[in-house]
Design a protein around this motif. Sequence first.
Motif, PDB file in Angstrom:
ATOM      1  N   LEU A  64     127.011  25.873  -0.144  1.00 22.92           N
ATOM      2  CA  LEU A  64     128.345  26.424   0.036  1.00 22.92           C
ATOM      3  C   LEU A  64     129.007  25.793   1.244  1.00 22.92           C
ATOM      4  CD1 LEU A  64     127.589  30.226  -0.482  1.00 22.92           C
ATOM      5  CD2 LEU A  64     128.363  28.584  -2.191  1.00 22.92           C
ATOM      6  N   PHE A  65     130.325  25.847   1.237  1.00 21.88           N
ATOM      7  CA  PHE A  65     131.116  25.306   2.340  1.00 21.88           C
ATOM      8  C   PHE A  65     131.422  26.463   3.287  1.00 21.88           C
ATOM      9  CE2 PHE A  65     134.992  23.242   4.163  1.00 21.88           C
ATOM     10  CZ  PHE A  65     134.362  22.093   4.606  1.00 21.88           C
ATOM     11  N   ILE A  66     130.522  26.702   4.252  1.00 19.24           N
ATOM     12  CA  ILE A  66     130.625  27.859   5.132  1.00 19.24           C
ATOM     13  C   ILE A  66     130.315  27.457   6.568  1.00 19.24           C
ATOM     14  CG2 ILE A  66     129.988  29.517   3.329  1.00 19.24           C
ATOM     15  CD1 ILE A  66     127.159  29.475   4.525  1.00 19.24           C
ATOM     16  N   ASP A  67     130.462  28.437   7.467  1.00 16.23           N
ATOM     17  CA  ASP A  67     130.064  28.252   8.864  1.00 16.23           C
ATOM     18  C   ASP A  67     128.629  28.745   9.005  1.00 16.23           C
ATOM     19  OD1 ASP A  67     129.555  28.705  11.650  1.00 16.23           O
ATOM     20  OD2 ASP A  67     131.714  28.611  12.007  1.00 16.23           O
ATOM     21  N   PRO A  68     127.655  27.868   9.217  1.00 15.17           N
ATOM     22  CA  PRO A  68     126.242  28.278   9.254  1.00 15.17           C
ATOM     23  C   PRO A  68     125.914  29.214  10.411  1.00 15.17           C
ATOM     24  CG  PRO A  68     126.483  25.990   9.938  1.00 15.17           C
ATOM     25  CD  PRO A  68     127.815  26.419   9.431  1.00 15.17           C
ATOM     26  N   VAL A  69     126.582  29.057  11.552  1.00 16.94           N
ATOM     27  CA  VAL A  69     126.292  29.910  12.703  1.00 16.94           C
ATOM     28  C   VAL A  69     126.655  31.365  12.404  1.00 16.94           C
ATOM     29  CG1 VAL A  69     126.829  30.371  15.121  1.00 16.94           C
ATOM     30  CG2 VAL A  69     126.606  28.003  14.314  1.00 16.94           C
ATOM     31  N   HIS A  70     127.875  31.565  11.892  1.00 17.12           N
ATOM     32  CA  HIS A  70     128.316  32.925  11.587  1.00 17.12           C
ATOM     33  C   HIS A  70     127.451  33.549  10.503  1.00 17.12           C
ATOM     34  CE1 HIS A  70     131.735  33.358  14.184  1.00 17.12           C
ATOM     35  NE2 HIS A  70     132.326  32.255  13.733  1.00 17.12           N
ATOM     36  N   PHE A  71     127.075  32.773   9.481  1.00 18.05           N
ATOM     37  CA  PHE A  71     126.281  33.359   8.402  1.00 18.05           C
ATOM     38  C   PHE A  71     124.840  33.607   8.831  1.00 18.05           C
ATOM     39  CE2 PHE A  71     129.755  32.764   5.546  1.00 18.05           C
ATOM     40  CZ  PHE A  71     129.528  33.708   4.555  1.00 18.05           C
ATOM     41  N   THR A  72     124.348  32.855   9.791  1.00 18.49           N
ATOM     42  CA  THR A  72     123.047  33.183  10.372  1.00 18.49           C
ATOM     43  C   THR A  72     123.117  34.537  11.079  1.00 18.49           C
ATOM     44  OG1 THR A  72     122.488  30.842  10.671  1.00 18.49           O
ATOM     45  CG2 THR A  72     121.277  32.443  12.001  1.00 18.49           C
ATOM     46  N   ASN A  73     124.218  34.767  11.800  1.00 18.53           N
ATOM     47  CA  ASN A  73     124.414  36.063  12.452  1.00 18.53           C
ATOM     48  C   ASN A  73     124.515  37.188  11.428  1.00 18.53           C
ATOM     49  OD1 ASN A  73     124.424  34.882  14.995  1.00 18.53           O
ATOM     50  ND2 ASN A  73     126.661  34.631  15.016  1.00 18.53           N
ATOM     51  N   ILE A  74     125.140  36.904  10.287  1.00 16.89           N
ATOM     52  CA  ILE A  74     125.265  37.914   9.235  1.00 16.89           C
ATOM     53  C   ILE A  74     123.886  38.331   8.734  1.00 16.89           C
ATOM     54  CG2 ILE A  74     125.971  38.265   6.827  1.00 16.89           C
ATOM     55  CD1 ILE A  74     128.531  36.759   7.463  1.00 16.89           C
ATOM     56  N   ILE A  75     123.033  37.341   8.431  1.00 12.49           N
ATOM     57  CA  ILE A  75     121.679  37.649   7.966  1.00 12.49           C
ATOM     58  C   ILE A  75     120.925  38.444   9.029  1.00 12.49           C
ATOM     59  CG2 ILE A  75     119.511  36.681   7.140  1.00 12.49           C
ATOM     60  CD1 ILE A  75     121.869  36.303   5.254  1.00 12.49           C
ATOM     61  N   HIS A  76     121.057  38.049  10.307  1.00 12.14           N
ATOM     62  CA  HIS A  76     120.391  38.762  11.397  1.00 12.14           C
ATOM     63  C   HIS A  76     120.845  40.222  11.443  1.00 12.14           C
ATOM     64  CE1 HIS A  76     118.908  35.204  14.096  1.00 12.14           C
ATOM     65  NE2 HIS A  76     118.629  35.048  12.816  1.00 12.14           N
ATOM     66  N   ASN A  77     122.169  40.440  11.338  1.00 12.86           N
ATOM     67  CA  ASN A  77     122.706  41.804  11.400  1.00 12.86           C
ATOM     68  C   ASN A  77     122.178  42.675  10.268  1.00 12.86           C
ATOM     69  OD1 ASN A  77     124.447  42.116  13.697  1.00 12.86           O
ATOM     70  ND2 ASN A  77     125.863  40.672  12.763  1.00 12.86           N
ATOM     71  N   LEU A  78     122.191  42.144   9.049  1.00 12.72           N
ATOM     72  CA  LEU A  78     121.765  42.932   7.896  1.00 12.72           C
ATOM     73  C   LEU A  78     120.273  43.256   7.956  1.00 12.72           C
ATOM     74  CD1 LEU A  78     123.827  41.226   5.033  1.00 12.72           C
ATOM     75  CD2 LEU A  78     124.324  43.352   6.241  1.00 12.72           C
ATOM     76  N   ILE A  79     119.462  42.276   8.347  1.00 17.15           N
ATOM     77  CA  ILE A  79     118.026  42.537   8.464  1.00 17.15           C
ATOM     78  C   ILE A  79     117.750  43.514   9.604  1.00 17.15           C
ATOM     79  CG2 ILE A  79     115.799  41.496   9.003  1.00 17.15           C
ATOM     80  CD1 ILE A  79     116.658  38.993   7.554  1.00 17.15           C
ATOM     81  N   ASP A  80     118.449  43.341  10.709  1.00 18.69           N
ATOM     82  CA  ASP A  80     118.266  44.224  11.856  1.00 18.69           C
ATOM     83  C   ASP A  80     118.608  45.664  11.487  1.00 18.69           C
ATOM     84  OD1 ASP A  80     117.697  44.786  14.589  1.00 18.69           O
ATOM     85  OD2 ASP A  80     119.851  44.873  14.982  1.00 18.69           O
ATOM     86  N   ASN A  81     119.722  45.871  10.755  1.00 19.30           N
ATOM     87  CA  ASN A  81     120.093  47.222  10.313  1.00 19.30           C
ATOM     88  C   ASN A  81     119.041  47.795   9.380  1.00 19.30           C
ATOM     89  OD1 ASN A  81     122.447  47.391  11.767  1.00 19.30           O
ATOM     90  ND2 ASN A  81     123.784  46.739  10.096  1.00 19.30           N
ATOM     91  N   ALA A  82     118.537  46.968   8.459  1.00 23.28           N
ATOM     92  CA  ALA A  82     117.521  47.437   7.512  1.00 23.28           C
ATOM     93  C   ALA A  82     116.270  47.900   8.240  1.00 23.28           C
ATOM     94  CB  ALA A  82     117.189  46.328   6.519  1.00 23.28           C
ATOM     95  N   GLN A  83     115.905  47.191   9.314  1.00 17.03           N
ATOM     96  CA  GLN A  83     114.720  47.588  10.084  1.00 17.03           C
ATOM     97  C   GLN A  83     114.977  48.867  10.880  1.00 17.03           C
ATOM     98  OE1 GLN A  83     112.098  44.073  11.624  1.00 17.03           O
ATOM     99  NE2 GLN A  83     114.236  43.491  11.957  1.00 17.03           N
ATOM    100  N   LYS A  84     116.138  48.960  11.511  1.00 14.40           N
ATOM    101  CA  LYS A  84     116.411  50.095  12.386  1.00 14.40           C
ATOM    102  C   LYS A  84     116.539  51.400  11.612  1.00 14.40           C
ATOM    103  CE  LYS A  84     120.022  48.433  14.507  1.00 14.40           C
ATOM    104  NZ  LYS A  84     121.148  48.279  15.448  1.00 14.40           N
ATOM    105  N   TYR A  85     117.096  51.337  10.391  1.00 15.04           N
ATOM    106  CA  TYR A  85     117.351  52.556   9.635  1.00 15.04           C
ATOM    107  C   TYR A  85     116.273  52.818   8.585  1.00 15.04           C
ATOM    108  CZ  TYR A  85     121.892  52.802  11.872  1.00 15.04           C
ATOM    109  OH  TYR A  85     122.894  52.912  12.806  1.00 15.04           O
ATOM    110  N   SER A  86     115.098  52.271   8.784  1.00 15.60           N
ATOM    111  CA  SER A  86     113.948  52.574   7.930  1.00 15.60           C
ATOM    112  C   SER A  86     112.949  53.359   8.764  1.00 15.60           C
ATOM    113  CB  SER A  86     113.311  51.283   7.415  1.00 15.60           C
ATOM    114  OG  SER A  86     114.208  50.590   6.569  1.00 15.60           O
TER     115      SER A  86
END
Length: 422
Positions: free
Chosen positions: A310-332
């Motif tokens: 995809l034609f995206i910004d890799p830095v921002h999407f890396t942060n997106i993956i980090h945020n989603l995984i971090d939330n999944a860990q914290k709220y389990s």
Amino acid sequence: MKRNTIRWIIITSSISLIGLIITQLFWINNAFKLGEEQFQNRVTIALQGALDEYVQTRQGKPCDETCGCLSIPERGDSLFINLEPRVMDSLLRVHFDYHDLDTIYELRVVNCSSGKVLFEKSGKLKNSKKFSLHRISLSCLHHQDSHRMEVRFNQPMQLILKEMFIWLLASTLFLLIVILSFAYIVLTIVRQKKVTEMRNDFINNMTHEFKTPISNISLACEVLKRPNIAESPERLSRYIDIINQENRRMRSQVERILQLAVRNREDMDISRQPTDMHQLIRDAVDIICLEECRGGATVRLDFKAAHSELFIDPVHFTNIIHNLIDNAQKYSSADPSILITTDITNNNFVLEVSDNGMGISQEDQKHIFEKFFRVPTGNLHNVKGTGIGLYYVKTIVEAHGGTITVKSETGIGSRFIISLPL
């Protein structure tokens, strides 16, 4: 401003506004009644004026049935029964027009005792069952042979509304402005109160987020100052690792706070480039699990998308993956199980991050992408966060022309779905 103060202000203002509306409706109702009374008086004056003019113009003139009169009076007390209907009708039109009354009416001459209609002129009333009836006597003396003239108009409401139109329009307009202004002020107060609460919650959370690493770093620095620390390389290495770890933790929090500077798409620094989403996800998972993965947490990858570049910004999407995984860990609660899947649907690249956490209620799902919003946990602070992670995720996804939605059930888990155009 205290919550009780705001509540009392809203209640008092609401009661005042309701009182104002009731008062205004009361005066409008009185104005309609006054308009109806004025209409009745104008009709009475017009009828009497037409009859007086008829008497003056026809006084002393002979009348018989051949000249158009209704009948020749047999008694002096019925002297007005010998009127000429067409002359009377013409006079009524003139007087009704002079008093701004409806010139469409029905005219009848009726015997008072028998109810016999001697003359009738039909009009074009809009509703024959709803009309305004007015009577006037045609006899000097009232006895069983007296006669009366009856005039029927359309309901006067339309005429009254026409006369009061400007006043009613102005009154309604001003009242509407007051209601809308009041509603806007109340919504603004409630919104500002909510923002204040979220800001305070944000400050409290940030205090908790920074307090622990700062304390740990201070403690490690105190230990490192001891003269004999150099004699124990293992302890020295351990405390240096603690400082590095807490430093990374604080840096991560600072980066998330700096994400608040992202106000809108125009302000964001988006540097797009061809990126393999599958590889980006793998790298992001490796990094976050290396540094922050909780014990027992598992992250599974299920890549079904045939096309992942995809034609995206890799830095921002890396942060997106980090945020989603971090939330999944914290709220389990325990042993978080996170599943990341990809697929191609309707020419869109679909990325899903699912977990087996505590889930999100339907009401909270409406607000989770708002800045500073966090799922309420009462006075407990076992779940740390700033309330800006998902806001940042949504902002970045939309800046790339995509969408993000959430599907969740309380106690079962959550599933965040990101859809990006290919």
